[in-house]
Design a protein around this motif. Structure first.
Motif, PDB file in Angstrom:
ATOM      1  N   ASP A  26      -0.933  14.884  -3.073  1.00  0.00           N
ATOM      2  CA  ASP A  26      -0.407  16.180  -2.629  1.00  0.00           C
ATOM      3  C   ASP A  26      -1.202  17.261  -3.354  1.00  0.00           C
ATOM      4  N   THR A  27      -2.091  17.921  -2.615  1.00  0.00           N
ATOM      5  CA  THR A  27      -3.002  18.868  -3.269  1.00  0.00           C
ATOM      6  C   THR A  27      -2.281  20.034  -3.927  1.00  0.00           C
ATOM      7  N   ASN A  28      -1.198  20.492  -3.318  1.00  0.00           N
ATOM      8  CA  ASN A  28      -0.460  21.611  -3.911  1.00  0.00           C
ATOM      9  C   ASN A  28       0.193  21.205  -5.225  1.00  0.00           C
ATOM     10  N   LEU A  29       0.812  20.022  -5.238  1.00  0.00           N
ATOM     11  CA  LEU A  29       1.437  19.540  -6.469  1.00  0.00           C
ATOM     12  C   LEU A  29       0.377  19.263  -7.524  1.00  0.00           C
ATOM     13  N   SER A  30      -0.733  18.671  -7.107  1.00  0.00           N
ATOM     14  CA  SER A  30      -1.817  18.377  -8.044  1.00  0.00           C
ATOM     15  C   SER A  30      -2.305  19.659  -8.715  1.00  0.00           C
ATOM     16  N   GLU A  31      -2.513  20.688  -7.910  1.00  0.00           N
ATOM     17  CA  GLU A  31      -3.003  21.957  -8.458  1.00  0.00           C
ATOM     18  C   GLU A  31      -1.987  22.568  -9.416  1.00  0.00           C
ATOM     19  N   THR A  32      -0.705  22.479  -9.051  1.00  0.00           N
ATOM     20  CA  THR A  32       0.346  23.040  -9.906  1.00  0.00           C
ATOM     21  C   THR A  32       0.406  22.326 -11.254  1.00  0.00           C
ATOM     22  N   VAL A  33       0.375  20.994 -11.205  1.00  0.00           N
ATOM     23  CA  VAL A  33       0.443  20.207 -12.443  1.00  0.00           C
ATOM     24  C   VAL A  33      -0.795  20.457 -13.307  1.00  0.00           C
ATOM     25  N   CYS A  34      -1.971  20.479 -12.666  1.00  0.00           N
ATOM     26  CA  CYS A  34      -3.214  20.718 -13.416  1.00  0.00           C
ATOM     27  C   CYS A  34      -3.187  22.070 -14.118  1.00  0.00           C
ATOM     28  N   GLU A  35      -2.812  23.105 -13.394  1.00  0.00           N
ATOM     29  CA  GLU A  35      -2.789  24.454 -13.979  1.00  0.00           C
ATOM     30  C   GLU A  35      -1.799  24.525 -15.140  1.00  0.00           C
ATOM     31  N   PHE A  36      -0.629  23.915 -14.973  1.00  0.00           N
ATOM     32  CA  PHE A  36       0.376  23.953 -16.028  1.00  0.00           C
ATOM     33  C   PHE A  36      -0.098  23.224 -17.279  1.00  0.00           C
ATOM     34  N   LEU A  37      -0.602  22.002 -17.107  1.00  0.00           N
ATOM     35  CA  LEU A  37      -1.016  21.220 -18.266  1.00  0.00           C
ATOM     36  C   LEU A  37      -2.247  21.810 -18.943  1.00  0.00           C
ATOM     37  N   GLU A  38      -3.158  22.373 -18.162  1.00  0.00           N
ATOM     38  CA  GLU A  38      -4.330  23.004 -18.764  1.00  0.00           C
ATOM     39  C   GLU A  38      -3.927  24.250 -19.550  1.00  0.00           C
ATOM     40  N   SER A  39      -2.872  24.939 -19.103  1.00  0.00           N
ATOM     41  CA  SER A  39      -2.377  26.102 -19.853  1.00  0.00           C
ATOM     42  C   SER A  39      -1.768  25.677 -21.183  1.00  0.00           C
ATOM     43  N   LYS A  40      -1.414  24.378 -21.281  1.00  0.00           N
ATOM     44  CA  LYS A  40      -0.856  23.835 -22.522  1.00  0.00           C
ATOM     45  C   LYS A  40      -1.920  23.175 -23.396  1.00  0.00           C
ATOM     46  N   GLY A  41      -3.183  23.315 -22.999  1.00  0.00           N
ATOM     47  CA  GLY A  41      -4.269  22.837 -23.846  1.00  0.00           C
ATOM     48  C   GLY A  41      -4.848  21.489 -23.480  1.00  0.00           C
ATOM     49  N   TYR A  42      -4.419  20.901 -22.366  1.00  0.00           N
ATOM     50  CA  TYR A  42      -4.948  19.611 -21.937  1.00  0.00           C
ATOM     51  C   TYR A  42      -6.126  19.791 -20.983  1.00  0.00           C
ATOM     52  N   HIS A  43      -6.967  18.784 -20.946  1.00  0.00           N
ATOM     53  CA  HIS A  43      -8.045  18.737 -19.952  1.00  0.00           C
ATOM     54  C   HIS A  43      -7.622  17.735 -18.887  1.00  0.00           C
ATOM     55  N   VAL A  44      -7.440  18.200 -17.641  1.00  0.00           N
ATOM     56  CA  VAL A  44      -6.899  17.354 -16.582  1.00  0.00           C
ATOM     57  C   VAL A  44      -7.954  17.139 -15.497  1.00  0.00           C
ATOM     58  N   THR A  45      -8.197  15.874 -15.170  1.00  0.00           N
ATOM     59  CA  THR A  45      -9.110  15.518 -14.081  1.00  0.00           C
ATOM     60  C   THR A  45      -8.289  15.016 -12.906  1.00  0.00           C
ATOM     61  N   PRO A  46      -8.325  15.714 -11.755  1.00  0.00           N
ATOM     62  CA  PRO A  46      -7.529  15.274 -10.607  1.00  0.00           C
ATOM     63  C   PRO A  46      -8.254  14.243  -9.756  1.00  0.00           C
ATOM     64  N   ALA A  47      -7.482  13.330  -9.190  1.00  0.00           N
ATOM     65  CA  ALA A  47      -7.984  12.388  -8.186  1.00  0.00           C
ATOM     66  C   ALA A  47      -6.953  12.362  -7.070  1.00  0.00           C
ATOM     67  N   TYR A  48      -7.421  12.146  -5.841  1.00  0.00           N
ATOM     68  CA  TYR A  48      -6.526  12.270  -4.689  1.00  0.00           C
ATOM     69  C   TYR A  48      -6.303  10.959  -3.942  1.00  0.00           C
ATOM     70  N   ASP A  49      -6.982   9.900  -4.333  1.00  0.00           N
ATOM     71  CA  ASP A  49      -6.702   8.573  -3.793  1.00  0.00           C
ATOM     72  C   ASP A  49      -7.032   7.533  -4.852  1.00  0.00           C
ATOM     73  N   GLY A  50      -6.547   6.317  -4.638  1.00  0.00           N
ATOM     74  CA  GLY A  50      -6.675   5.279  -5.656  1.00  0.00           C
ATOM     75  C   GLY A  50      -8.094   4.905  -5.984  1.00  0.00           C
ATOM     76  N   GLU A  51      -8.963   4.849  -4.972  1.00  0.00           N
ATOM     77  CA  GLU A  51     -10.354   4.471  -5.227  1.00  0.00           C
ATOM     78  C   GLU A  51     -11.059   5.532  -6.072  1.00  0.00           C
ATOM     79  N   GLU A  52     -10.793   6.790  -5.786  1.00  0.00           N
ATOM     80  CA  GLU A  52     -11.395   7.871  -6.575  1.00  0.00           C
ATOM     81  C   GLU A  52     -10.919   7.806  -8.021  1.00  0.00           C
ATOM     82  N   ALA A  53      -9.622   7.548  -8.212  1.00  0.00           N
ATOM     83  CA  ALA A  53      -9.080   7.435  -9.568  1.00  0.00           C
ATOM     84  C   ALA A  53      -9.696   6.255 -10.301  1.00  0.00           C
ATOM     85  N   GLU A  54      -9.838   5.132  -9.615  1.00  0.00           N
ATOM     86  CA  GLU A  54     -10.422   3.947 -10.232  1.00  0.00           C
ATOM     87  C   GLU A  54     -11.852   4.227 -10.688  1.00  0.00           C
ATOM     88  N   GLU A  55     -12.615   4.891  -9.844  1.00  0.00           N
ATOM     89  CA  GLU A  55     -13.992   5.226 -10.203  1.00  0.00           C
ATOM     90  C   GLU A  55     -14.038   6.122 -11.432  1.00  0.00           C
TER      91      GLU A  55
END
Length: 224
Positions: free
Chosen positions: A12-41
């Motif tokens: 869910d691109t909207n949820l992904s963007e929301t979570v990424c922005e929130f966690l990055e504002s808390k000092g984390y580095h977040v790498t998003p992936a949108y399907d299992g193969e991309e995440a595995e890579e």
């Protein structure tokens, strides 16, 4: 100190963007992936400190992905973020090797709390965040700092990552391949000479006998 790296598998691109922005504002580095193969890579090409995995995603489900990497020896902590709420799904999630299971919809602050809780117990689930290494030498697992007589010792980025790895796997033989993959990203060029330099620098602080070289196998960080 380097930022904590999170892999977020969420289609869910909207949820992904929301979570990424929130966690990055808390000092984390977040790498998003949108399907299992991309995440595995991504998890094979980069080192992450924590996985955040949706379950029902294209190509490879979060359950199957985590099951696979656990069988391959990857012990990176993982939280499932999913709308699946049956007890059977919860059982499946933990059987896959997750550390926590958060049902959607969830509050971002709750997600942050879950992340921080897991990362804080990263070392042996010990109530005391300071790990004694030798007389006057401690490692603070909350700040990821090496202390000698309560003074912070400045380490290079990769020296700090190496020490953290040694402490997480104390008294285990850690292969050269695992160390190289942990310290250097996929697009970086590591070398045995550079690794030996990091080992030498850590030995100067903690003593030569603390880090043992095991011929043709790797290194062992000895700690009682």
């Amino acid at each position: 100190m380097p930022k904590t790296k999170l892999l977020l598998l969420e289609d869910d691109t909207n949820l992904s963007e929301t979570v990424c922005e929130f966690l990055e504002s808390k000092g984390y580095h977040v790498t998003p992936a949108y399907d299992g193969e991309e995440a595995e890579e991504m998890l094979y090409e980069h080192h992450f400190d924590l996985f955040l995995l949706d379950v029902n995603v294209p190509s490879i489900s979060g359950f199957d992905l985590l099951t696979k990497v656990r069988k391959e020896g990857n012990t990176t902590p993982a939280i499932f973020l999913t709308s699946l709420n049956a007890i059977e799904d919860l059982e499946h999630g933990y059987a896959s090797g997750c550390d926590d299971y958060l049902r959607k919809p969830f509050a971002l602050k709750e997600l942050l709390f879950r992340i921080e809780t897991i990362l804080k117990r990263e070392f042996f689930h010990a109530p005391n965040p300071k790990i004694g290494i030798d007389e006057g030498i401690e490692y603070d697992s909350l700040s990821n700092q090496l202390l000698v007589n309560n003074s912070v010792i400045k380490l290079q980025n990769k020296e700090a990552k190496l020490l953290k790895l040694f402490l997480q796997k104390k008294n285990e033989i850690i292969s050269h391949e695992m160390i190289m993959a942990h310290l250097w990203e996929y697009d970086e060029q590591g070398s045995d000479d550079t690794l030996r330099t990091y080992i030498k620098n850590l030995r100067k602080i903690m003593g030569k006998d603390r880090i043992v070289s095991i011929k043709k196998l790797g290194y062992q960080f000895t700690l009682a």
